[in-house]
Motif scaffolding. Sequence first.
Motif, PDB file in Angstrom:
ATOM      1  N   GLU A  13       7.797   0.268   0.579  1.00 22.91           N
ATOM      2  CA  GLU A  13       6.442   0.822   0.698  1.00 22.91           C
ATOM      3  C   GLU A  13       5.597   0.028   1.705  1.00 22.91           C
ATOM      4  OE1 GLU A  13       6.065   2.761  -3.810  1.00 22.91           O
ATOM      5  OE2 GLU A  13       5.529   0.661  -3.483  1.00 22.91           O
ATOM      6  N   LEU A  14       5.843  -1.274   1.792  1.00 16.47           N
ATOM      7  CA  LEU A  14       5.136  -2.088   2.797  1.00 16.47           C
ATOM      8  C   LEU A  14       5.536  -1.643   4.206  1.00 16.47           C
ATOM      9  CD1 LEU A  14       5.294  -5.849   1.632  1.00 16.47           C
ATOM     10  CD2 LEU A  14       3.245  -4.487   2.051  1.00 16.47           C
ATOM     11  N   ARG A  15       6.839  -1.363   4.357  1.00 16.01           N
ATOM     12  CA  ARG A  15       7.327  -0.892   5.672  1.00 16.01           C
ATOM     13  C   ARG A  15       6.688   0.455   6.021  1.00 16.01           C
ATOM     14  NH1 ARG A  15      12.838  -2.284   3.259  1.00 16.01           N
ATOM     15  NH2 ARG A  15      13.056  -4.497   3.752  1.00 16.01           N
ATOM     16  N   ASP A  16       6.609   1.341   5.005  1.00 21.73           N
ATOM     17  CA  ASP A  16       5.970   2.654   5.227  1.00 21.73           C
ATOM     18  C   ASP A  16       4.514   2.467   5.655  1.00 21.73           C
ATOM     19  OD1 ASP A  16       8.297   3.846   4.390  1.00 21.73           O
ATOM     20  OD2 ASP A  16       7.563   4.352   2.373  1.00 21.73           O
ATOM     21  N   LEU A  17       3.849   1.536   4.993  1.00 24.27           N
ATOM     22  CA  LEU A  17       2.419   1.325   5.263  1.00 24.27           C
ATOM     23  C   LEU A  17       2.201   0.899   6.718  1.00 24.27           C
ATOM     24  CD1 LEU A  17      -0.509   0.873   3.887  1.00 24.27           C
ATOM     25  CD2 LEU A  17       0.108  -1.538   3.902  1.00 24.27           C
ATOM     26  N   VAL A  18       2.985  -0.087   7.183  1.00 27.27           N
ATOM     27  CA  VAL A  18       2.758  -0.555   8.563  1.00 27.27           C
ATOM     28  C   VAL A  18       3.197   0.503   9.580  1.00 27.27           C
ATOM     29  CG1 VAL A  18       2.738  -3.040   8.147  1.00 27.27           C
ATOM     30  CG2 VAL A  18       4.922  -1.892   8.500  1.00 27.27           C
ATOM     31  N   GLU A  19       4.225   1.265   9.204  1.00 29.75           N
ATOM     32  CA  GLU A  19       4.665   2.328  10.116  1.00 29.75           C
ATOM     33  C   GLU A  19       3.549   3.359  10.294  1.00 29.75           C
ATOM     34  OE1 GLU A  19       8.040   4.846   8.863  1.00 29.75           O
ATOM     35  OE2 GLU A  19       8.912   4.374  10.823  1.00 29.75           O
ATOM     36  N   ALA A  20       2.898   3.695   9.177  1.00 33.24           N
ATOM     37  CA  ALA A  20       1.779   4.650   9.248  1.00 33.24           C
ATOM     38  C   ALA A  20       0.623   4.089  10.068  1.00 33.24           C
ATOM     39  CB  ALA A  20       1.309   4.986   7.823  1.00 33.24           C
ATOM     40  N   MET A  21       0.611   2.766  10.258  1.00 31.87           N
ATOM     41  CA  MET A  21      -0.444   2.145  11.066  1.00 31.87           C
ATOM     42  C   MET A  21       0.020   1.967  12.512  1.00 31.87           C
ATOM     43  SD  MET A  21      -1.555  -0.667   8.179  1.00 31.87           S
ATOM     44  CE  MET A  21      -2.858  -1.511   9.034  1.00 31.87           C
ATOM     45  N   GLY A  22       1.168   2.564  12.845  1.00 38.18           N
ATOM     46  CA  GLY A  22       1.638   2.540  14.232  1.00 38.18           C
ATOM     47  C   GLY A  22       2.449   1.306  14.600  1.00 38.18           C
ATOM     48  N   GLU A  23       2.937   0.567  13.594  1.00 39.52           N
ATOM     49  CA  GLU A  23       3.707  -0.659  13.861  1.00 39.52           C
ATOM     50  C   GLU A  23       5.185  -0.418  13.546  1.00 39.52           C
ATOM     51  OE1 GLU A  23       2.532  -3.747  14.740  1.00 39.52           O
ATOM     52  OE2 GLU A  23       0.404  -3.208  14.799  1.00 39.52           O
ATOM     53  N   THR A  24       6.048  -1.350  13.979  1.00 43.09           N
ATOM     54  CA  THR A  24       7.459  -1.211  13.603  1.00 43.09           C
ATOM     55  C   THR A  24       7.616  -1.596  12.125  1.00 43.09           C
ATOM     56  OG1 THR A  24       7.964  -3.496  14.145  1.00 43.09           O
ATOM     57  CG2 THR A  24       8.240  -1.881  15.910  1.00 43.09           C
ATOM     58  N   ARG A  25       8.653  -1.012  11.497  1.00 43.98           N
ATOM     59  CA  ARG A  25       8.849  -1.232  10.056  1.00 43.98           C
ATOM     60  C   ARG A  25       9.091  -2.699   9.732  1.00 43.98           C
ATOM     61  NH1 ARG A  25       9.347   3.053   7.067  1.00 43.98           N
ATOM     62  NH2 ARG A  25      10.732   2.205   5.476  1.00 43.98           N
ATOM     63  N   TYR A  26       9.628  -3.423  10.703  1.00 42.89           N
ATOM     64  CA  TYR A  26       9.956  -4.836  10.483  1.00 42.89           C
ATOM     65  C   TYR A  26       8.718  -5.662  10.092  1.00 42.89           C
ATOM     66  CZ  TYR A  26      11.441  -9.585  11.359  1.00 42.89           C
ATOM     67  OH  TYR A  26      11.699 -10.923  11.223  1.00 42.89           O
TER      68      TYR A  26
ATOM     69  N   GLY B  77       6.650  -4.957   8.008  1.00 47.23           N
ATOM     70  CA  GLY B  77       6.576  -4.936   6.537  1.00 47.23           C
ATOM     71  C   GLY B  77       7.368  -6.094   5.934  1.00 47.23           C
ATOM     72  N   ASP B  78       8.540  -6.403   6.542  1.00 51.45           N
ATOM     73  CA  ASP B  78       9.345  -7.530   6.059  1.00 51.45           C
ATOM     74  C   ASP B  78       8.614  -8.851   6.287  1.00 51.45           C
ATOM     75  OD1 ASP B  78      11.195  -5.251   7.051  1.00 51.45           O
ATOM     76  OD2 ASP B  78      12.423  -6.423   5.654  1.00 51.45           O
ATOM     77  N   GLN B  79       7.940  -8.924   7.441  1.00 50.92           N
ATOM     78  CA  GLN B  79       7.199 -10.161   7.724  1.00 50.92           C
ATOM     79  C   GLN B  79       6.085 -10.362   6.696  1.00 50.92           C
ATOM     80  OE1 GLN B  79       6.422  -9.014  11.885  1.00 50.92           O
ATOM     81  NE2 GLN B  79       7.283 -10.993  12.467  1.00 50.92           N
ATOM     82  N   ILE B  80       5.396  -9.269   6.387  1.00 49.00           N
ATOM     83  CA  ILE B  80       4.315  -9.385   5.397  1.00 49.00           C
ATOM     84  C   ILE B  80       4.902  -9.806   4.041  1.00 49.00           C
ATOM     85  CG2 ILE B  80       2.529  -8.109   4.138  1.00 49.00           C
ATOM     86  CD1 ILE B  80       2.274  -6.329   6.685  1.00 49.00           C
ATOM     87  N   GLY B  81       6.045  -9.213   3.690  1.00 49.24           N
ATOM     88  CA  GLY B  81       6.715  -9.575   2.434  1.00 49.24           C
ATOM     89  C   GLY B  81       6.978 -11.076   2.366  1.00 49.24           C
ATOM     90  N   ARG B  82       7.453 -11.640   3.492  1.00 49.01           N
ATOM     91  CA  ARG B  82       7.711 -13.090   3.483  1.00 49.01           C
ATOM     92  C   ARG B  82       6.422 -13.876   3.279  1.00 49.01           C
ATOM     93  NH1 ARG B  82      11.905 -11.846   6.943  1.00 49.01           N
ATOM     94  NH2 ARG B  82      10.706 -12.114   8.857  1.00 49.01           N
ATOM     95  N   TRP B  83       5.345 -13.440   3.883  1.00 48.12           N
ATOM     96  CA  TRP B  83       4.069 -14.149   3.690  1.00 48.12           C
ATOM     97  C   TRP B  83       3.616 -14.080   2.232  1.00 48.12           C
ATOM     98  CZ3 TRP B  83       2.294 -17.666   6.716  1.00 48.12           C
ATOM     99  CH2 TRP B  83       2.575 -17.625   8.094  1.00 48.12           C
ATOM    100  N   LEU B  84       3.857 -12.932   1.625  1.00 46.89           N
ATOM    101  CA  LEU B  84       3.397 -12.773   0.236  1.00 46.89           C
ATOM    102  C   LEU B  84       4.255 -13.558  -0.749  1.00 46.89           C
ATOM    103  CD1 LEU B  84       2.784  -8.905  -0.003  1.00 46.89           C
ATOM    104  CD2 LEU B  84       1.038 -10.701  -0.011  1.00 46.89           C
ATOM    105  N   TYR B  85       5.594 -13.383  -0.617  1.00 47.21           N
ATOM    106  CA  TYR B  85       6.479 -13.884  -1.670  1.00 47.21           C
ATOM    107  C   TYR B  85       7.075 -15.248  -1.382  1.00 47.21           C
ATOM    108  CZ  TYR B  85       5.981  -9.178  -3.370  1.00 47.21           C
ATOM    109  OH  TYR B  85       5.441  -8.013  -3.835  1.00 47.21           O
ATOM    110  N   ARG B  86       7.158 -15.624  -0.123  1.00 49.46           N
ATOM    111  CA  ARG B  86       7.782 -16.906   0.223  1.00 49.46           C
ATOM    112  C   ARG B  86       6.757 -17.956   0.591  1.00 49.46           C
ATOM    113  NH1 ARG B  86      13.268 -17.478  -0.699  1.00 49.46           N
ATOM    114  NH2 ARG B  86      13.595 -15.545  -1.817  1.00 49.46           N
ATOM    115  N   ARG B  87       5.828 -17.542   1.465  1.00 58.50           N
ATOM    116  CA  ARG B  87       4.897 -18.556   1.975  1.00 58.50           C
ATOM    117  C   ARG B  87       3.586 -18.578   1.215  1.00 58.50           C
ATOM    118  NH1 ARG B  87       6.006 -16.567   8.033  1.00 58.50           N
ATOM    119  NH2 ARG B  87       8.047 -17.502   8.337  1.00 58.50           N
TER     120      ARG B  87
END
Length: 370
Positions: A36-49, A51-61
């Motif tokens: 769903e994070l990937r979908d969200l950034v894609e809808a904002m005109g960004e690459t799906r990847y 979403g993975d970067q945001i996931g790392r910021w949320l859950y890892r960093r």
Amino acid sequence: MTQRASVVDSVSQPPADAGDITGSDRIPLTSLTLEELRDLVEAMGETRYRGDQIGRWLYRRLATEFDQMSDLSAKLRRDLGQRSRLHALKIARVLDSADGVTRKLLLTGSGGVSVESVLLPRRRGMTLCLSSQAGCAMRCPFCATGLGGLRRNLSSGEIVDQYLLARRLAPGGDIGSIVFMGMGEPLANLKNVKSAVERLVSSEYCGLGARRITISTIGLRGRIRRLAEWPWRVGLAISLHAPNDELRCRLVPPSRSFGLEELMAESVYYQRKTGRRVSYEYVMLDSVNDSPDHARALRDLVAGQLCHINLIPYNSVAGTGYRGSPRAAIERFRQALELGGVPVTVRRPRGRDIAAACGQLAGEKDETAS
Ligand code: SAH
């Protein structure tokens, strides 16, 4: 004893990402799956990847603000900040116990509900005791949460958030294990608890081992069997509190429609299916469930099972009419079980001075409550 709010996250200093939790229509990112994070950034005109970067910021960093997400463009960070917030919960206050390590987190979720979690030291690092519901509908008459009734189920994002926010407060950001022993009955909110556990365990998210997670429950019909089918072998603790149906119906009211015979059958199923030792919790109540006869009946009830009994000294809750068993009675009870060949331990209470001990979580007084 005094309750002191720590300066770090007191009400006067809400975390930067808190947003307007009560009434904000900005989506909490921890309520979304990675897909769903990937979908969200894609809808904002960004690459799906992204979403993975945001996931790392949320859950890892454990990012606390969008501006820390240095591998995202300034524009994306700004756009995200406008339509979303990081977390579904916000830390309202942190109370520190006089023992110097146990801390209670008072959190606020949407609709203004209060949620509590407790960080406590255990032999191997810190354990987080987290909540699965705001309040509880089970009405066990000795428990502070039971007295207040249920506000609502917590979402999976709100459950995972308790872990993510508590990590900021744990020494070295390290939480070794999680127990669902805070507010609420996890098996009454099984769907959300399951998707929270999935994210806590998955290496794409929090990456915590399933063996480090324990679910504590009174047992609801058919639901322990459902836990046994999960792909993760989580620990199971069953709140027993009585060795016979008559007494258990008084102490754990929902057992009126789910008796000990059925409960034991589901527990044994879990033991066989998972190969894991089930832990039975037994709160020691003076002159209620602590006699030598109760100890014998308890030994007979669990004979031959792959189990362990955890005796819990009762933490007083005003207005319940229950008192904790004297220390000598707990010791006698423990010995009787041990002599009967049942593995048994006595839980060491933590955080009583900040009402953070087992069964003392009641939710803060809540101005928005009707
Ligand atoms: N609903 C779940 C999680 C509740 S809290 C369950 O019942 O298992 C975890 C344990 O604390 C339960 O065994 C509960 O019965 C016990 N407990 C509740 N109030 C308590 C109190 N005041 N003192 C000690 N233990 C308590």
